[in-house]
Structure formats: structure tokens, C-alpha cells
Design a protein around this motif. Sequence first.
Motif, PDB file in Angstrom:
ATOM      1  N   VAL A  30       0.797  -1.298  -0.069  1.00  0.00           N
ATOM      2  CA  VAL A  30      -0.110  -0.174  -0.094  1.00  0.00           C
ATOM      3  C   VAL A  30       0.747   1.419  -0.034  1.00  0.00           C
ATOM      4  N   SER A  31       0.771   1.996  -1.009  1.00  0.00           N
ATOM      5  CA  SER A  31       1.601   3.340  -0.964  1.00  0.00           C
ATOM      6  C   SER A  31       1.147   4.317  -0.046  1.00  0.00           C
ATOM      7  N   PRO A  32       2.219   5.127   0.570  1.00  0.00           N
ATOM      8  CA  PRO A  32       1.685   6.039   1.559  1.00  0.00           C
ATOM      9  C   PRO A  32       0.836   7.113   1.043  1.00  0.00           C
ATOM     10  N   MET A  33      -0.292   7.182   1.835  1.00  0.00           N
ATOM     11  CA  MET A  33      -1.362   8.337   1.568  1.00  0.00           C
ATOM     12  C   MET A  33      -1.742   9.230   2.669  1.00  0.00           C
ATOM     13  N   CYS A  34      -1.580  10.100   2.600  1.00  0.00           N
ATOM     14  CA  CYS A  34      -1.940  11.412   3.435  1.00  0.00           C
ATOM     15  C   CYS A  34      -3.530  11.157   3.625  1.00  0.00           C
ATOM     16  N   MET A  35      -3.936  11.303   4.965  1.00  0.00           N
ATOM     17  CA  MET A  35      -5.355  11.188   5.147  1.00  0.00           C
ATOM     18  C   MET A  35      -5.762  12.615   5.821  1.00  0.00           C
ATOM     19  N   TYR A  36      -4.775  13.317   6.352  1.00  0.00           N
ATOM     20  CA  TYR A  36      -5.109  14.756   6.769  1.00  0.00           C
ATOM     21  C   TYR A  36      -5.873  14.557   7.991  1.00  0.00           C
ATOM     22  N   GLU A  65       1.207   6.849   5.822  1.00  0.00           N
ATOM     23  CA  GLU A  65       1.362   8.127   5.114  1.00  0.00           C
ATOM     24  C   GLU A  65       2.660   8.915   5.606  1.00  0.00           C
ATOM     25  N   ALA A  66       2.990  10.064   4.733  1.00  0.00           N
ATOM     26  CA  ALA A  66       4.075  10.945   5.320  1.00  0.00           C
ATOM     27  C   ALA A  66       3.888  11.415   6.331  1.00  0.00           C
ATOM     28  N   THR A  67       5.062  11.248   7.391  1.00  0.00           N
ATOM     29  CA  THR A  67       4.967  11.524   8.801  1.00  0.00           C
ATOM     30  C   THR A  67       6.108  12.603   8.947  1.00  0.00           C
ATOM     31  N   VAL A 107       6.612   2.765   7.463  1.00  0.00           N
ATOM     32  CA  VAL A 107       6.201   4.378   7.565  1.00  0.00           C
ATOM     33  C   VAL A 107       7.032   5.012   6.823  1.00  0.00           C
ATOM     34  N   GLN A 108       6.418   6.135   6.185  1.00  0.00           N
ATOM     35  CA  GLN A 108       7.216   7.104   5.143  1.00  0.00           C
ATOM     36  C   GLN A 108       7.433   8.334   6.082  1.00  0.00           C
ATOM     37  N   LEU A 109       8.724   8.712   6.178  1.00  0.00           N
ATOM     38  CA  LEU A 109       9.252  10.019   6.884  1.00  0.00           C
ATOM     39  C   LEU A 109       9.264  11.076   6.058  1.00  0.00           C
ATOM     40  N   ALA A 192      10.847  12.824  -2.780  1.00  0.00           N
ATOM     41  CA  ALA A 192       9.940  13.254  -4.077  1.00  0.00           C
ATOM     42  C   ALA A 192       9.017  14.080  -3.998  1.00  0.00           C
ATOM     43  N   HIS A 193       8.158  14.603  -5.018  1.00  0.00           N
ATOM     44  CA  HIS A 193       7.092  15.345  -4.918  1.00  0.00           C
ATOM     45  C   HIS A 193       7.371  16.887  -4.332  1.00  0.00           C
ATOM     46  N   GLY A 194       8.603  17.120  -4.612  1.00  0.00           N
ATOM     47  CA  GLY A 194       9.051  18.607  -4.446  1.00  0.00           C
ATOM     48  C   GLY A 194       9.093  19.064  -2.877  1.00  0.00           C
ATOM     49  N   TYR A 242      13.876   4.681  -0.112  1.00  0.00           N
ATOM     50  CA  TYR A 242      13.741   5.899  -0.502  1.00  0.00           C
ATOM     51  C   TYR A 242      12.678   6.276  -1.769  1.00  0.00           C
ATOM     52  N   ARG A 243      11.814   7.247  -1.438  1.00  0.00           N
ATOM     53  CA  ARG A 243      11.156   7.549  -2.747  1.00  0.00           C
ATOM     54  C   ARG A 243      11.852   8.756  -3.431  1.00  0.00           C
ATOM     55  N   VAL A 244      11.845   8.462  -4.840  1.00  0.00           N
ATOM     56  CA  VAL A 244      12.429   9.466  -5.608  1.00  0.00           C
ATOM     57  C   VAL A 244      11.420  10.150  -6.594  1.00  0.00           C
ATOM     58  N   ALA A 297       0.135   2.017 -15.077  1.00  0.00           N
ATOM     59  CA  ALA A 297       1.773   1.884 -14.525  1.00  0.00           C
ATOM     60  C   ALA A 297       2.810   2.799 -15.168  1.00  0.00           C
ATOM     61  N   PHE A 298       2.150   3.997 -14.803  1.00  0.00           N
ATOM     62  CA  PHE A 298       2.943   5.406 -15.622  1.00  0.00           C
ATOM     63  C   PHE A 298       4.508   5.533 -15.203  1.00  0.00           C
ATOM     64  N   HIS A 299       4.929   4.750 -13.986  1.00  0.00           N
ATOM     65  CA  HIS A 299       6.333   4.869 -13.747  1.00  0.00           C
ATOM     66  C   HIS A 299       7.238   3.868 -14.158  1.00  0.00           C
ATOM     67  N   CYS A 316       7.626   0.119  -7.740  1.00  0.00           N
ATOM     68  CA  CYS A 316       6.725   1.171  -8.628  1.00  0.00           C
ATOM     69  C   CYS A 316       5.446   1.488  -8.356  1.00  0.00           C
ATOM     70  N   VAL A 317       5.217   2.560  -8.413  1.00  0.00           N
ATOM     71  CA  VAL A 317       3.890   2.898  -8.277  1.00  0.00           C
ATOM     72  C   VAL A 317       3.015   3.766  -9.413  1.00  0.00           C
ATOM     73  N   GLY A 318       1.791   3.855  -9.463  1.00  0.00           N
ATOM     74  CA  GLY A 318       1.119   4.841 -10.172  1.00  0.00           C
ATOM     75  C   GLY A 318       0.173   3.881 -11.314  1.00  0.00           C
ATOM     76  N   LEU A 339       3.418  -1.067  -5.723  1.00  0.00           N
ATOM     77  CA  LEU A 339       2.682  -0.258  -4.575  1.00  0.00           C
ATOM     78  C   LEU A 339       1.381   0.299  -5.200  1.00  0.00           C
ATOM     79  N   LEU A 340       0.429   0.202  -4.565  1.00  0.00           N
ATOM     80  CA  LEU A 340      -1.167   0.790  -4.788  1.00  0.00           C
ATOM     81  C   LEU A 340      -1.461   1.729  -4.202  1.00  0.00           C
ATOM     82  N   GLY A 341      -1.945   2.767  -4.550  1.00  0.00           N
ATOM     83  CA  GLY A 341      -2.536   3.696  -3.673  1.00  0.00           C
ATOM     84  C   GLY A 341      -4.236   3.775  -3.752  1.00  0.00           C
ATOM     85  N   ARG A 342      -4.395   4.450  -4.758  1.00  0.00           N
ATOM     86  CA  ARG A 342      -6.176   4.625  -4.862  1.00  0.00           C
ATOM     87  C   ARG A 342      -6.847   3.376  -4.960  1.00  0.00           C
ATOM     88  N   GLU A 343      -6.028   2.369  -5.892  1.00  0.00           N
ATOM     89  CA  GLU A 343      -6.861   1.094  -5.817  1.00  0.00           C
ATOM     90  C   GLU A 343      -7.074   0.500  -4.693  1.00  0.00           C
TER      91      GLU A 343
HETATM   92  C1  LIG Z   1      -4.867  10.533  -1.086  1.00  0.00           C
HETATM   93  C2  LIG Z   1      -3.575  10.460  -1.477  1.00  0.00           C
HETATM   94  C3  LIG Z   1      -2.530  10.987  -0.462  1.00  0.00           C
HETATM   95  C4  LIG Z   1      -1.286  10.616  -0.794  1.00  0.00           C
HETATM   96  N1  LIG Z   1      -0.388  10.902   0.190  1.00  0.00           N
HETATM   97  C5  LIG Z   1       0.961  10.553  -0.164  1.00  0.00           C
HETATM   98  C6  LIG Z   1       2.052  10.492   0.741  1.00  0.00           C
HETATM   99  O1  LIG Z   1       1.743  10.674   1.968  1.00  0.00           O
HETATM  100  N2  LIG Z   1       3.319  10.249   0.460  1.00  0.00           N
HETATM  101  C7  LIG Z   1       3.731   9.969  -0.881  1.00  0.00           C
HETATM  102  O2  LIG Z   1       4.794   9.814  -1.169  1.00  0.00           O
HETATM  103  N3  LIG Z   1       2.683  10.054  -1.853  1.00  0.00           N
HETATM  104  C8  LIG Z   1       1.525  10.233  -1.480  1.00  0.00           C
HETATM  105  N4  LIG Z   1       0.393  10.128  -2.428  1.00  0.00           N
HETATM  106  C9  LIG Z   1       0.870   9.537  -3.728  1.00  0.00           C
HETATM  107  C10 LIG Z   1       0.496   7.622  -3.741  1.00  0.00           C
HETATM  108  O3  LIG Z   1       1.334   7.225  -2.754  1.00  0.00           O
HETATM  109  C11 LIG Z   1       0.921   7.337  -5.280  1.00  0.00           C
HETATM  110  O4  LIG Z   1       1.980   7.543  -5.332  1.00  0.00           O
HETATM  111  C12 LIG Z   1      -0.163   7.788  -6.205  1.00  0.00           C
HETATM  112  O5  LIG Z   1      -1.402   8.071  -5.905  1.00  0.00           O
HETATM  113  C13 LIG Z   1      -0.136   7.028  -7.465  1.00  0.00           C
HETATM  114  O6  LIG Z   1      -0.346   5.658  -7.235  1.00  0.00           O
HETATM  115  P1  LIG Z   1      -2.087   5.115  -7.458  1.00  0.00           P
HETATM  116  O7  LIG Z   1      -2.380   5.201  -9.050  1.00  0.00           O
HETATM  117  O8  LIG Z   1      -1.841   3.567  -7.118  1.00  0.00           O
HETATM  118  O9  LIG Z   1      -2.968   5.864  -6.547  1.00  0.00           O
HETATM  119  C14 LIG Z   1      -0.848  10.383  -2.026  1.00  0.00           C
HETATM  120  C15 LIG Z   1      -2.013  10.111  -3.011  1.00  0.00           C
HETATM  121  C16 LIG Z   1      -3.291   9.906  -2.628  1.00  0.00           C
HETATM  122  C17 LIG Z   1      -4.413   9.497  -3.737  1.00  0.00           C
END
Ligand SMILES: Cc1cc2nc3c(=O)[nH]c(=O)nc-3n(C[C@H](O)[C@H](O)[C@H](O)COP(=O)(O)O)c2cc1C
Length: 401
Positions: A30-36, A65-67, A107-109, A192-194, A242-244, A297-299, A316-318, A339-343
Motif C-alpha cells: 500500500v503506497s503512502p497516502m496522507c489522510m490529513y 502516510e508521510a509522517t 512508515v514514510q518519514l 519526491a514530490h517537491g 527512498y522515494r524519488v 503503470a505510468f512509472h 513501482c507505483v502509479g 505499490l498501489l494507492g487509490r486502488e
Molecule cells: C490521498 C492521497 C494521498 C497521498 N499521500 C502521499 C504521501 O503521503 N506520500 C507519498 O509519497 N505519496 C502520496 N500520494 C501518492 C501515492 O502514494 C501514489 O504514489 C499515487 O497515488 C499514485 O499511485 P496510484 O495510482 O496507485 O494511486 C498520495 C496519493 C493520494 C491519492
Amino acid sequence: MMDEQTPVDAPALFTPLTVRGITLRDRAGVSPMCMYSAADGFANDFHLAHLGRFALGGAGLVLVEATAVEPRGRISHHDLGLWDDSQTAGLARIAEFLTAHGAVPAVQLAHAGRRASVREPWHAGAPLDDSDAADGLGPWPVVGPSPIPAGSGWQEPKELDAAEIRESVQAWAAAAKRAVQAGFSLIELHGAHGYLLHSFLSPVSNQRTDEYGGDAEKRMRYPLEVIRAVRAAIPDDVILSYRVSAVDGVVEGGTPFDAVVEFARRAGDAGVDIIDTSSGGISADRSVDTRVRRGFAFHADFARELRQRTGMLVACVGFVVDPEQATRLIEEGSADIVLLGREMLDNPNWVQHARRQLGADEAQHWDQRFGSALTPRLHTLERLDAAGETPLSRFEQSPVR
Ligand SMILES: Cc1cc2nc3c(=O)[nH]c(=O)nc-3n(C[C@H](O)[C@H](O)[C@H](O)COP(=O)(O)O)c2cc1C
């Protein structure tokens, strides 16, 4: 690195992977996903329920998620944090639950750097401003390698000086120690992600002329110092990922992919075990951000090249959405882990359903409380299917008189 119970012809997705003595039962994470959804960085019942579902659903790896490693490194007011010992217990509950249900707890720091201090995505993710201060949730000063905002309307970050950079490196190491105390077996650094680590690596955001910028070698210095400090702070049997961002996602002046490959090699030498391949984020301006096209699989092409050229384990994620697709990504050598996020958000039982689809032994892998109910359910469904019955059969027969 298969375990004794895995048939040799198991789909690649279900071939266990052992790193530093820790075995992932399958290659789907499961890819890290911030839930705020945290208050003051503390994990709560929401995080436990949300993340626990994935372990029950069969994921081999669940990344929290990003911690944030320090308060000003949060993206929003409601990010998780590990900048204080008191934040360990809430995450320990989650790590314990994930472990008890067969997933490797991870955990993702993170430190959001110049992209910190924003609203939640459902409030458009825009930078906080004085209008937010009325609710006590106003902006805070952000930091970065150079005083260059992430986009128009974004804060100008304060340029970290050398002493602050050293303090920041220690903050990563201290958070990593807390993550180990909480029971996590894999720590991922968000490079990653700036966010802060990425912003040091990229010439778009790092225009320093001291030992932390000026050329590619010096731009790597801060991320490599963080990696070394974290590796030194954690035991040998904890995996470091390490996420790049494989590319910055800007039209001109971004980090060349070759430089990212070179950085990954150096990260490997410094103690990183897995490179997790994502992209983009250096610019917050939609007009500038030319993101990688969001296909399936865009990455994968970046991941494959990183894997071939560094010899490292690669995730690989995306838009990995389909079990056959996931297993073939592993078979073709594009990734060791998908890694799968939204799926996964859409279907927390994705891995168990993938076992069914690929003919792997689903029954053996359910939690027994689910399996003892779901296995007979499946048999009944198969029997009815063989008999030509569907849920709508009764409505297709002649009307009841
Ligand atoms: C709700 C949400 C929160 C996310 N939070 C993070 C995060 O905390 N850290 C991170 O590296 N990527 C974060 N991402 C990106 C995902 O980890 C993932 O790389 C991206 O959604 C693409 O994968 P997917 O097509 O399987 O969703 C987030 C994506 C979503 C949708």
C-alpha cells in the motif's frame, strides 16, 4: 527468496521477498497516502482502522502516510508526525496490528519543505493564508534550500543555513529511531514530490552556492547526509526505502533522469535498500508542471531503468490496478514490489481478490475469521455458477401466479 510453502509456479506477485531478514508475504504494498486526519501529529483510531484494512486484505507491505520529522515539515495541520516521543505510541498500535495480520509495517518519514503549510486536498490544497488564521489554523513559515517559492502565491521559504541543515539531519534520524521503537520494519524517506529532500536535489529549487548546492554533487549532499544519519540510527534488520521523483515534472531546468539514477546508486551505497519510483512535484504551478502522462503503470519505464542501472530493489507505483498487470511488471523486471494507492482505497481486499484472479491460494491467506466464512461462500458461488444460476435467475423465470 521463496519460502518453503510457496509453489515454484506461484505468480510473481505472490513470491515472497526477503530483505534484511524480513519477509514480505507478497509483492503488493500500500503506497503512502496522507489522510490529513491527525491532531498535533498524533495517530488515532481512524488511522488504525484505515490502515488495518489493508493487512486484513492481504497486502505484503503497508506504508503509513508521510509522517513529519518536525512540525514545520507538515504538509497540512493534520499530518501525522514523529517529532516527539509522545507520538510513538499511536503509531506503535498500528505497527502492532499490521504485524499481527501478516503485513510488513512501514512508515514514510517526510519533510514538506517549501511545499508545507497548505490546506487539505478537499480545500484545493492551496497555501494557507491569513483567512485560515481565524480558525487557529493559519500558515507557518516554511523552509527550503533557497528562497524560491514552489509556485506563484506560495510562500517564499527561508533558506536553511548550514547549522539548521545539520539540525534537520538530526531530526530525520531522531524520527527514524522513534519509528523503530514504534515497531516499524521498513522506513521510507520521502525524497519526491517537491518536498525538502527533493528540493535540495533539484536545480529548480536549489540555487545555493555553498557546500549544499551549486552542482549535482553538492545538491545530493543533504539527502545523502539524511540517509547516512538514518541508516546509522536504525538497526541492521530494518529496511530503508527512498522515494524519488524520477523526473521533476518541469519543462526546463529539471533534474535529468541520469542524475536521479546516479543519486539512487549513491543512496544505495549510503544504506538505502529499495528505490521507490514516483515523479514530479517540484513546481506547484500547474502551468509549469508537465507531469508524466497518467497512463497505466505510468512509472514502470523509470522503475525498470532504475532497477537495471543500479542493481537495487525497486518499487513501482502509479495506476497499477490489475493483478495480471502487477504480476507482469514483476516478471518483466520493472519492479520487485508494486505499490498501489487509490486502488487499495477503492478495494482494501485487492490482494486477496488478486490471489483469486491469478489462481493463487486465496483460502490459505484470509484471516481465519474471514476465511471460515468466505471460503464456503466461494464454493457456493462456484456451485451455483456451474448450475447456471445467477443472482437474477429468479427474476427471469415466468412470473409467480
Ligand atoms: C490521498 C492521497 C494521498 C497521498 N499521500 C502521499 C504521501 O503521503 N506520500 C507519498 O509519497 N505519496 C502520496 N500520494 C501518492 C501515492 O502514494 C501514489 O504514489 C499515487 O497515488 C499514485 O499511485 P496510484 O495510482 O496507485 O494511486 C498520495 C496519493 C493520494 C491519492
